[in-house]
Design a protein around this motif. Sequence first.
Motif, PDB file in Angstrom:
ATOM      1  N   ALA A   1      95.635  35.424  45.913  1.00  0.00           N
ATOM      2  CA  ALA A   1      94.158  36.797  45.037  1.00  0.00           C
ATOM      3  C   ALA A   1      95.153  38.092  44.834  1.00  0.00           C
ATOM      4  N   ILE A   2      95.188  39.361  44.172  1.00  0.00           N
ATOM      5  CA  ILE A   2      95.612  39.836  44.182  1.00  0.00           C
ATOM      6  C   ILE A   2      95.068  41.407  43.960  1.00  0.00           C
ATOM      7  N   ILE A   3      95.624  42.570  44.775  1.00  0.00           N
ATOM      8  CA  ILE A   3      94.740  43.790  44.601  1.00  0.00           C
ATOM      9  C   ILE A   3      95.506  44.233  43.588  1.00  0.00           C
ATOM     10  N   PRO A   4      94.421  44.207  42.344  1.00  0.00           N
ATOM     11  CA  PRO A   4      95.303  45.642  41.509  1.00  0.00           C
ATOM     12  C   PRO A   4      94.453  46.958  41.992  1.00  0.00           C
ATOM     13  N   ILE A   5      95.343  47.778  41.388  1.00  0.00           N
ATOM     14  CA  ILE A   5      95.652  49.413  41.300  1.00  0.00           C
ATOM     15  C   ILE A   5      95.724  50.265  40.186  1.00  0.00           C
ATOM     16  N   THR A   6      94.565  50.219  39.091  1.00  0.00           N
ATOM     17  CA  THR A   6      94.772  51.206  38.257  1.00  0.00           C
ATOM     18  C   THR A   6      95.513  52.687  38.389  1.00  0.00           C
ATOM     19  N   LYS A   7      95.897  53.186  37.137  1.00  0.00           N
ATOM     20  CA  LYS A   7      96.925  54.611  37.276  1.00  0.00           C
ATOM     21  C   LYS A   7      96.307  55.726  38.282  1.00  0.00           C
ATOM     22  N   ASP A   8      95.098  55.026  37.679  1.00  0.00           N
ATOM     23  CA  ASP A   8      93.488  56.767  38.568  1.00  0.00           C
ATOM     24  C   ASP A   8      93.106  56.139  39.738  1.00  0.00           C
ATOM     25  N   ASN A   9      93.888  54.895  40.074  1.00  0.00           N
ATOM     26  CA  ASN A   9      93.613  54.838  41.608  1.00  0.00           C
ATOM     27  C   ASN A   9      92.177  54.199  42.053  1.00  0.00           C
ATOM     28  N   LYS A  10      92.311  53.325  40.971  1.00  0.00           N
ATOM     29  CA  LYS A  10      91.188  52.372  41.462  1.00  0.00           C
ATOM     30  C   LYS A  10      91.505  51.018  41.109  1.00  0.00           C
ATOM     31  N   ILE A  11      90.142  50.483  42.003  1.00  0.00           N
ATOM     32  CA  ILE A  11      90.497  48.916  42.625  1.00  0.00           C
ATOM     33  C   ILE A  11      89.647  47.764  41.057  1.00  0.00           C
ATOM     34  N   VAL A  12      90.784  46.992  40.665  1.00  0.00           N
ATOM     35  CA  VAL A  12      89.876  45.846  39.152  1.00  0.00           C
ATOM     36  C   VAL A  12      89.389  44.805  39.601  1.00  0.00           C
ATOM     37  N   PHE A  13      88.177  45.137  40.150  1.00  0.00           N
ATOM     38  CA  PHE A  13      86.747  43.726  40.863  1.00  0.00           C
ATOM     39  C   PHE A  13      87.073  42.733  39.430  1.00  0.00           C
ATOM     40  N   VAL A  14      86.448  41.577  40.209  1.00  0.00           N
ATOM     41  CA  VAL A  14      85.648  40.880  38.774  1.00  0.00           C
ATOM     42  C   VAL A  14      84.577  39.703  39.072  1.00  0.00           C
ATOM     43  N   GLU A  15      83.408  40.197  38.657  1.00  0.00           N
ATOM     44  CA  GLU A  15      81.640  39.238  39.534  1.00  0.00           C
ATOM     45  C   GLU A  15      82.044  38.102  38.371  1.00  0.00           C
TER      46      GLU A  15
ATOM     47  N   GLU B   1      74.492  30.426  45.101  1.00  0.00           N
ATOM     48  CA  GLU B   1      73.464  30.404  43.581  1.00  0.00           C
ATOM     49  C   GLU B   1      72.946  32.266  43.768  1.00  0.00           C
ATOM     50  N   LYS B   2      74.225  32.619  43.762  1.00  0.00           N
ATOM     51  CA  LYS B   2      74.732  34.239  43.116  1.00  0.00           C
ATOM     52  C   LYS B   2      75.923  34.911  42.714  1.00  0.00           C
ATOM     53  N   SER B   3      75.600  35.606  42.119  1.00  0.00           N
ATOM     54  CA  SER B   3      77.493  36.442  41.773  1.00  0.00           C
ATOM     55  C   SER B   3      77.908  36.992  42.857  1.00  0.00           C
ATOM     56  N   LEU B   4      79.113  37.322  43.086  1.00  0.00           N
ATOM     57  CA  LEU B   4      79.861  38.316  43.656  1.00  0.00           C
ATOM     58  C   LEU B   4      81.060  39.265  42.768  1.00  0.00           C
ATOM     59  N   ILE B   5      81.107  40.050  43.597  1.00  0.00           N
ATOM     60  CA  ILE B   5      82.087  40.988  43.127  1.00  0.00           C
ATOM     61  C   ILE B   5      83.825  41.161  44.129  1.00  0.00           C
ATOM     62  N   GLU B   6      84.577  40.614  43.691  1.00  0.00           N
ATOM     63  CA  GLU B   6      85.519  39.702  44.341  1.00  0.00           C
ATOM     64  C   GLU B   6      87.081  40.224  43.450  1.00  0.00           C
ATOM     65  N   ILE B   7      88.208  40.285  44.559  1.00  0.00           N
ATOM     66  CA  ILE B   7      89.332  40.361  43.995  1.00  0.00           C
ATOM     67  C   ILE B   7      90.034  39.560  42.868  1.00  0.00           C
ATOM     68  N   PRO B   8      90.818  39.540  41.774  1.00  0.00           N
ATOM     69  CA  PRO B   8      91.046  38.941  41.151  1.00  0.00           C
ATOM     70  C   PRO B   8      91.590  37.475  42.060  1.00  0.00           C
ATOM     71  N   ALA B   9      91.359  35.854  41.865  1.00  0.00           N
ATOM     72  CA  ALA B   9      91.916  35.463  42.722  1.00  0.00           C
ATOM     73  C   ALA B   9      91.940  33.757  41.314  1.00  0.00           C
ATOM     74  N   GLY B  10      92.884  32.464  42.338  1.00  0.00           N
ATOM     75  CA  GLY B  10      92.597  31.491  41.305  1.00  0.00           C
ATOM     76  C   GLY B  10      93.496  30.443  42.302  1.00  0.00           C
ATOM     77  N   LYS B  11      93.297  29.103  41.668  1.00  0.00           N
ATOM     78  CA  LYS B  11      93.889  27.919  42.512  1.00  0.00           C
ATOM     79  C   LYS B  11      95.153  27.806  41.701  1.00  0.00           C
ATOM     80  N   LEU B  12      96.130  27.643  43.078  1.00  0.00           N
ATOM     81  CA  LEU B  12      97.544  27.627  42.842  1.00  0.00           C
ATOM     82  C   LEU B  12      97.568  25.540  41.824  1.00  0.00           C
ATOM     83  N   GLU B  13      98.308  25.716  41.263  1.00  0.00           N
ATOM     84  CA  GLU B  13      98.758  24.691  40.206  1.00  0.00           C
ATOM     85  C   GLU B  13      99.642  24.218  40.966  1.00  0.00           C
ATOM     86  N   THR B  14      99.837  21.929  40.530  1.00  0.00           N
ATOM     87  CA  THR B  14     101.138  22.013  41.709  1.00  0.00           C
ATOM     88  C   THR B  14     102.397  21.993  41.369  1.00  0.00           C
ATOM     89  N   GLY B  15     102.892  22.548  42.705  1.00  0.00           N
ATOM     90  CA  GLY B  15     104.276  22.896  42.095  1.00  0.00           C
ATOM     91  C   GLY B  15     104.694  24.502  41.151  1.00  0.00           C
TER      92      GLY B  15
END
Length: 184
Positions: free
Chosen positions: A47-61, A68-82
Amino acid sequence: MKKFEEKTIKTKEIYNGKIVKLQVDDVTLPNGKMSKRELIKHPGAVAIIPITKDNKIVFVEQYRKPLEKSLIEIPAGKLETGEKPEITAIRELEEETGYTTNQLSFVTSFYTSPGFADELMYIYITDQLEELKHPVAGDDDEFVETLELTLEEAKQYVEEERIHDAKTNYAILYLHALERVQSC
């Protein structure tokens, strides 16, 4: 820690999927008795905590089917093999937000649910975001929308349970602690 060790006698694979493997292990407990353990094997995630130049955090919904619902999260993803976690971090940042970076700082790693899963989550932070000229296509089955929030807005979302997952709560707590340290 050896005094708590459980010895695996037999492993039975139940399912081998795209994201997880499920297995049941027969184990010998420290007291000599037998038990079963239902386990989820996972390649790990970033997962990544991305901070913009104007000091805002970028999230994804995004929609989370198990909840069974939407969440607001920091960007993240699964490691690929190797794949190294830093590479995963940049790939996910690009796919999910339209930003990239040349500078990541490692924050921490933690086990997400050690009672039944071996998933290890790596957390990185960057405040050196560059908008991609040509956005990278994400996964075909992933639909996300980005939003940028101040730390105060993010803390309010936590209180409202609009942000309600461990990695994102950790990220906000981490940023809150940094803010408090910097103000001392």
